[in-house]
Design an enzyme around this catalytic site. Structure first.
Site, PDB file in Angstrom:
ATOM      1  N   THR A 202       0.822  -1.207   0.000  1.00 56.09           N
ATOM      2  CA  THR A 202       0.000   0.000   0.000  1.00 56.09           C
ATOM      3  C   THR A 202       0.856   1.257   0.000  1.00 56.09           C
ATOM      4  O   THR A 202       2.030   1.245   0.363  1.00 56.09           O
ATOM      5  CB  THR A 202      -0.909   0.040   1.230  1.00 56.09           C
ATOM      6  OG1 THR A 202      -0.106   0.290   2.398  1.00 56.09           O
ATOM      7  CG2 THR A 202      -1.677  -1.249   1.421  1.00 56.09           C
TER       8      THR A 202
ATOM      9  N   THR B 187       1.383  -3.330   4.117  1.00 55.91           N
ATOM     10  CA  THR B 187       1.525  -1.878   4.167  1.00 55.91           C
ATOM     11  C   THR B 187       2.958  -1.476   3.872  1.00 55.91           C
ATOM     12  O   THR B 187       3.893  -2.264   4.014  1.00 55.91           O
ATOM     13  CB  THR B 187       1.174  -1.321   5.558  1.00 55.91           C
ATOM     14  OG1 THR B 187       2.196  -1.694   6.494  1.00 55.91           O
ATOM     15  CG2 THR B 187      -0.177  -1.815   6.032  1.00 55.91           C
ATOM     16  N   ASP B 188       3.134  -0.225   3.481  1.00 54.77           N
ATOM     17  CA  ASP B 188       4.454   0.385   3.537  1.00 54.77           C
ATOM     18  C   ASP B 188       4.792   0.588   5.017  1.00 54.77           C
ATOM     19  O   ASP B 188       3.946   0.372   5.897  1.00 54.77           O
ATOM     20  CB  ASP B 188       4.450   1.713   2.778  1.00 54.77           C
ATOM     21  CG  ASP B 188       5.817   2.088   2.224  1.00 54.77           C
ATOM     22  OD1 ASP B 188       6.833   1.532   2.700  1.00 54.77           O
ATOM     23  OD2 ASP B 188       5.888   2.926   1.308  1.00 54.77           O
ATOM     24  N   ALA B 189       6.027   0.982   5.298  1.00 53.66           N
ATOM     25  CA  ALA B 189       6.461   1.111   6.692  1.00 53.66           C
ATOM     26  C   ALA B 189       5.553   2.054   7.464  1.00 53.66           C
ATOM     27  O   ALA B 189       5.307   3.185   7.035  1.00 53.66           O
ATOM     28  CB  ALA B 189       7.907   1.599   6.739  1.00 53.66           C
ATOM     29  N   MET B 190       5.078   1.600   8.601  1.00 51.25           N
ATOM     30  CA  MET B 190       4.111   2.375   9.373  1.00 51.25           C
ATOM     31  C   MET B 190       4.757   3.450  10.237  1.00 51.25           C
ATOM     32  O   MET B 190       4.047   4.234  10.887  1.00 51.25           O
ATOM     33  CB  MET B 190       3.265   1.441  10.238  1.00 51.25           C
ATOM     34  CG  MET B 190       2.412   0.457   9.436  1.00 51.25           C
ATOM     35  SD  MET B 190       1.123   1.254   8.459  1.00 51.25           S
ATOM     36  CE  MET B 190      -0.206   1.319   9.665  1.00 51.25           C
TER      37      MET B 190
END
Length: 625
Positions: free
Chosen positions: A272, A320-323
């Site tokens: 994402t 996800t991309d890094a949160m």
């Protein structure tokens, strides 16, 4: 009394067989254990740094290169689904093999015995985590795009194969690549040369070819960043970008590569983007500060479930991309962000909490307890959690097999594969094939025999050495001098320019993003470099005009995103684009001029020597007067 995981249900049942309430409690206890195990599989943790003692000042910055007992226990006791490693974690081939095996051993010794996704961002080009002097980094996606007219998808397929072979040999089973964002914004600070170009159909073709090649070598590929990060002027590491495309443009540009890839039935994982798309979801979410804000794609059920899963038919894993990126972390507390993205339909959340000190390790079981509670109180759907965990386990069964050879044999195998001669030859072939002559060449390519001295202006000293050494290999009688834009000496540069017959000036734009260094931990360095880079760029027109005033021909080389050519093309006599400037030491020798090799600089020298043509074509639009 403690019972091992696999006999605990029978033990509890035997202790309270005759009591209905006890039987009910036993059932609830078993359900909660399974629920916790399912939720843990959905967590993808970051092990970049680890400090046994918190530093006196600032965050922990000690690279984790050997798995400490505390982190092994964290993986074993919590049964997490995956880990991501960075360049800081990776030292040499034996160490990389040993570390990935230690990680798998910790995972398979957990109660469930489930293996671990071990991942990194090895896109090639500017985003490469394997040390460049060891692994094959290539020139990146835009360089591949520059070869499309003559070579089609050949280099996408070949680079994907090599990246897959090297990562598999080192013990990695997931690569967060390829990037299939369509770079239609010249001011994009984070994607630019990480994209194959601005033509969505070509981006789709090249991305699919590289994805298929990676997966044919047993490494799970990740298409990113859904629903598209190609038309942003904000880096989601530093802020929350917004794309105001209408739905037709979104379909024709942003979504097209993902849709084409999904139609092949071979896409396993999609990442994402922390980015707002009001045409796809204009609903609001409440931030941790109580502010109502447009919902980012990473937290959007309309985008991840209704669009990606239901409408586009995606059956694989959503990660996800890094949160910890500002696009999420600036607005949401970690637990809130994880719950929101799971509600949206995400399978796995990347870097949900920081785990770099003993005190921080407590946050992982704490997060799991919060997630269990979120299922029990109805915030998260039990059925969706179970289905997601099922997808994750099925993908692991497909891509992760138990290691059958000894560590010594695994190291020997990896040493024979990683960065071998054939892979390095392909790396140089891509660089040569992508070199693009944008304009000019008359009387300068190849350099005429009356050119005895060439003055270089390079972004830094390392690139000076790489270019000078490449020229020495290919144009031996040529004398070269070089000025570095870092710590630029105007007086010395003028003396060297006056003695030269031709000026070659090279530039890098835009400045590095956090993703290229590693992540959010590097933002202070990235900010400092951006300021230095702006000062360097301001010198370029003056340097070119100064050379022209002296009657010196000028060669301008764009070493990264070629959009800067718009402003500088008409000032120079010849303009070239390389899309890359990667270099690495050929040895660890300590000398005034250490041997530095860069494929792009070798290609430039070969072109100036008349050994190759510059046959690449710009994969993005660049206009000049």
């Amino acid at each position: 009394m403690f019972y091992p995981y696999f006999i605990r249900p029978l033990a509890l049942l035997g202790l309270c067989m005759s009591l209905t309430a006890c039987n009910q409690a036993s059932k609830e206890d078993l359900d909660e254990q399974q629920l916790r195990a399912d939720l843990a599989q959905k967590l993808f943790i970051d092990l970049r740094y680890y400090c046994n003692e918190p530093p006196a000042e600032g965050p922990c910055k000690t690279p984790m290169t050997k798995l400490p007992p505390e982190l092994a226990a964290l993986i074993r006791d919590n049964g997490v689904g995956g880990v991501i490693l960075f360049a800081d974690n990776l030292v040499d081939v034996p160490q990389m093999v040993r570390l990935t095996r230690e990680l798998q051993q910790a995972a398979t010794s957990s109660k469930t015995g489930e293996p671990l996704f071990i991942s990194l961002d090895q896109e090639g080009g500017r985003v490469a985590r394997i040390p460049r002097h060891l692994g094959t980094a290539f020139s990146g996606n835009m360089a591949i795009g520059a070869t499309y007219a003559e070579r089609g998808t050949a280099f996408a397929r070949l680079t994907g194969t090599v990246l897959g072979k090297e990562l598999k040999a080192l013990g990695f089973n997931v690569n967060h690549a390829p990037t299939v964002d369509v770079n239609v914004n010249p001011d994009n600070p984070v994607i630019n040369v990480r994209s194959f170009g601005e033509d969505a159909e070509k981006v789709a073709e090249l991305g699919i070819a590289q994805m298929q090649a990676l997966q044919s070598e047993g490494v799970l590929a990740t298409l990113k960043h859904f629903p598209g990060h190609g038309d942003t002027a904000v880096d989601s590491h530093t802020g929350l970008p917004r794309v105001d495309h209408d739905r037709q443009t979104i379909e024709q540009v942003d979504l097209l590569p993902f849709r084409r890839a999904i139609e092949t039935g071979q896409v396993e994982t999609i990442m994402t983007a922390h980015i707002q798309y009001p045409a796809l979801d204009d609903s609001l979410v409440t931030s941790s500060s109580g502010e109502q804000m447009l919902r980012p794609a990473t937290l959007s059920r309309a985008i991840l479930t209704d669009l990606l899963r239901k409408e586009m038919g995606f059956k694989g894993l959503i990660i996800t991309d890094a949160m910890d990126m500002a696009g999420i972390a600036h607005f949401f507390a970690p637990t809130q962000a994880v719950i929101e993205t799971f509600k949206a339909g995400t399978d796995m959340v990347l870097m949900p909490v920081r785990l770099h000190t003993p005190d921080e390790l407590k946050s992982l079981p704490g997060l799991l307890e919060d997630l269990v509670a979120a299922v029990k109180n109805g915030q998260l759907s039990l059925e969706e959690v179970q289905a997601s965990a099922g997808r994750i386990r099925a993908m692991k069964a497909k891509y992760i097999a138990p290691e059958q050879i000894s560590e010594a044999d695994a190291v020997s195998r990896a040493q024979a594969i990683v960065g071998n001669v054939r892979h390095r030859e392909l790396e140089q072939q891509l660089s040569d094939a992508s070199l693009t002559l944008v304009r000019g060449a008359e009387g300068l390519a190849p350099l005429p025999q009356n050119v005895k001295q060439l003055h270089l202006v390079m972004p830094d000293r390392g690139k000076c050495l790489a270019m000078q050494q490449a020229l020495a290999r290919n144009l031996k009688p040529l004398i070269t001098t070089c000025s570095s834009l870092q710590g630029f000496d105007a007086d010395l540069n003028m003396v060297q320019l006056q003695a030269a017959d031709v000026l070659l000036v090279a530039s890098i734009t835009p400045a590095q993003s956090a993703v290229e260094r590693g992540g959010m931990e590097d933002m202070s360095l990235v900010s400092a470099e951006a300021l230095d880079q702006q000062a360097q760029q301001a010198l370029l027109p003056e340097l070119i005009e100064g050379a022209k005033a002296l009657g010196k021909p000028v060669v301008f080389v764009s070493l990264r995103a070629p959009y800067e050519i718009s402003e500088l093309a008409t000032r120079a006599d010849m303009v070239l684009a390389t899309y890359a400037y990667n270099t690495h030491l050929l040895s660890e020798e300590d000398s005034p001029a250490p041997p530095i090799y860069g494929p792009a600089f070798e290609s430039l020298a070969r072109f100036l020597a008349g050994k190759i043509d510059a046959s690449g074509q710009l994969p993005v639009s660049v206009a000049w007067d």
